[in-house]
Design a protein around this motif. Sequence first.
Motif, PDB file in Angstrom:
ATOM      1  N   ARG A   1      -3.243   8.065  10.732  1.00  0.00           N
ATOM      2  CA  ARG A   1      -3.494   6.687  11.146  1.00  0.00           C
ATOM      3  C   ARG A   1      -3.912   5.818   9.966  1.00  0.00           C
ATOM      4  O   ARG A   1      -3.488   4.661   9.858  1.00  0.00           O
ATOM      5  N   LEU A   2      -4.729   6.358   9.088  1.00  0.00           N
ATOM      6  CA  LEU A   2      -5.141   5.582   7.922  1.00  0.00           C
ATOM      7  C   LEU A   2      -3.952   5.237   7.038  1.00  0.00           C
ATOM      8  O   LEU A   2      -3.824   4.106   6.558  1.00  0.00           O
ATOM      9  N   ALA A   3      -3.083   6.209   6.803  1.00  0.00           N
ATOM     10  CA  ALA A   3      -1.902   5.948   5.979  1.00  0.00           C
ATOM     11  C   ALA A   3      -1.037   4.861   6.604  1.00  0.00           C
ATOM     12  O   ALA A   3      -0.512   3.984   5.905  1.00  0.00           O
ATOM     13  N   THR A   4      -0.903   4.880   7.929  1.00  0.00           N
ATOM     14  CA  THR A   4      -0.097   3.870   8.614  1.00  0.00           C
ATOM     15  C   THR A   4      -0.784   2.503   8.572  1.00  0.00           C
ATOM     16  O   THR A   4      -0.127   1.483   8.365  1.00  0.00           O
ATOM     17  N   GLN A   5      -2.097   2.467   8.774  1.00  0.00           N
ATOM     18  CA  GLN A   5      -2.824   1.198   8.741  1.00  0.00           C
ATOM     19  C   GLN A   5      -2.729   0.533   7.372  1.00  0.00           C
ATOM     20  O   GLN A   5      -2.587  -0.691   7.267  1.00  0.00           O
ATOM     21  N   LEU A   6      -2.788   1.328   6.313  1.00  0.00           N
ATOM     22  CA  LEU A   6      -2.831   0.771   4.968  1.00  0.00           C
ATOM     23  C   LEU A   6      -1.447   0.438   4.413  1.00  0.00           C
ATOM     24  O   LEU A   6      -1.299  -0.497   3.626  1.00  0.00           O
ATOM     25  N   HIS A   7      -0.452   1.213   4.802  1.00  0.00           N
ATOM     26  CA  HIS A   7       0.861   1.054   4.201  1.00  0.00           C
ATOM     27  C   HIS A   7       1.976   0.826   5.211  1.00  0.00           C
ATOM     28  O   HIS A   7       2.937   0.121   4.943  1.00  0.00           O
ATOM     29  N   GLY A   8       1.851   1.425   6.389  1.00  0.00           N
ATOM     30  CA  GLY A   8       2.931   1.367   7.366  1.00  0.00           C
ATOM     31  C   GLY A   8       3.482   2.769   7.610  1.00  0.00           C
ATOM     32  O   GLY A   8       3.049   3.737   6.974  1.00  0.00           O
ATOM     33  N   PRO A   9       4.443   2.918   8.531  1.00  0.00           N
ATOM     34  CA  PRO A   9       5.016   4.237   8.802  1.00  0.00           C
ATOM     35  C   PRO A   9       5.620   4.855   7.552  1.00  0.00           C
ATOM     36  O   PRO A   9       6.037   4.167   6.627  1.00  0.00           O
ATOM     37  N   ARG A  10       5.665   6.166   7.542  1.00  0.00           N
ATOM     38  CA  ARG A  10       6.239   6.874   6.401  1.00  0.00           C
ATOM     39  C   ARG A  10       7.697   6.500   6.211  1.00  0.00           C
ATOM     40  O   ARG A  10       8.460   6.349   7.170  1.00  0.00           O
ATOM     41  N   GLU A  11       8.077   6.352   4.953  1.00  0.00           N
ATOM     42  CA  GLU A  11       9.462   5.974   4.636  1.00  0.00           C
ATOM     43  C   GLU A  11      10.336   7.225   4.616  1.00  0.00           C
ATOM     44  O   GLU A  11       9.910   8.295   4.310  1.00  0.00           O
TER      45      GLU A  11
END
Length: 237
Positions: free
Chosen positions: A227-237
């Motif tokens: 969730r943190l990765a998504t909040q800061l950057h968005g869904p994984r590429e």
Amino acid sequence: MTSFSIAQHHTRGSRGRSRGHIVPITVAGALAVGAVALIAYLLWPTWTPEDPSASALLPVSVGGTLFNVPTAAVRMKIQRHSGPQERVDLSFNFPSLEPPGAPKHLSGDAAAEPLPPIDRIFLSITAHHDAMAPDMRVRTIYPRYLEDQSRPGPDGLTIQAFREGTPYSREDLFFASEPNLAARCSRDAATAGMCLSERRLAGADLTFRFPRSWLVRWREVAGAMDRLATQLHGPRE
């Protein structure tokens, strides 16, 4: 000569009358300014507005990858600016994942008391400059230093110890595939053990740190990192 004396006397009289008018005007103006200042002071609000920057998002580029980080989550003041950065260090309350509040100032008596348990998950975002990816390190580097045998951990987690005398001695590797998790953790000693889990997002590596004791709820921890990765950057590429 008489005309000149009369004219001179008339000029002096005019100047005297002008000065006489200026003094009352100046005094009246000063009183008016003082009255306005007093009224402004009495009517000025006594509350202090909240700092809007505390909840603002900073657009930060690390390794050419854009992240929107909460200002209050940035641990170092020197990193609290937008634009390109080599590294950004953050912390979030767990499990809420909200930025932490202002640090509390401890008294002398409070400083002597035992430290409370860590309730935050720490995150460092760094430019990787084409170094080996974290998942590649788990697959190709760590196995060289691991014990042959693994053992089951809590709730489907697998534990494998690093051999003594290796660069990772006195540490253990925890891993699972559903949800995906790989964490290298120090063992409890004089200080509580801490875990390190890494992942790559485009040009940046994300390094999460959290207490080893949290692994009893490792599924929740793995979800928090996602969730943190998504909040800061968005869904994984």
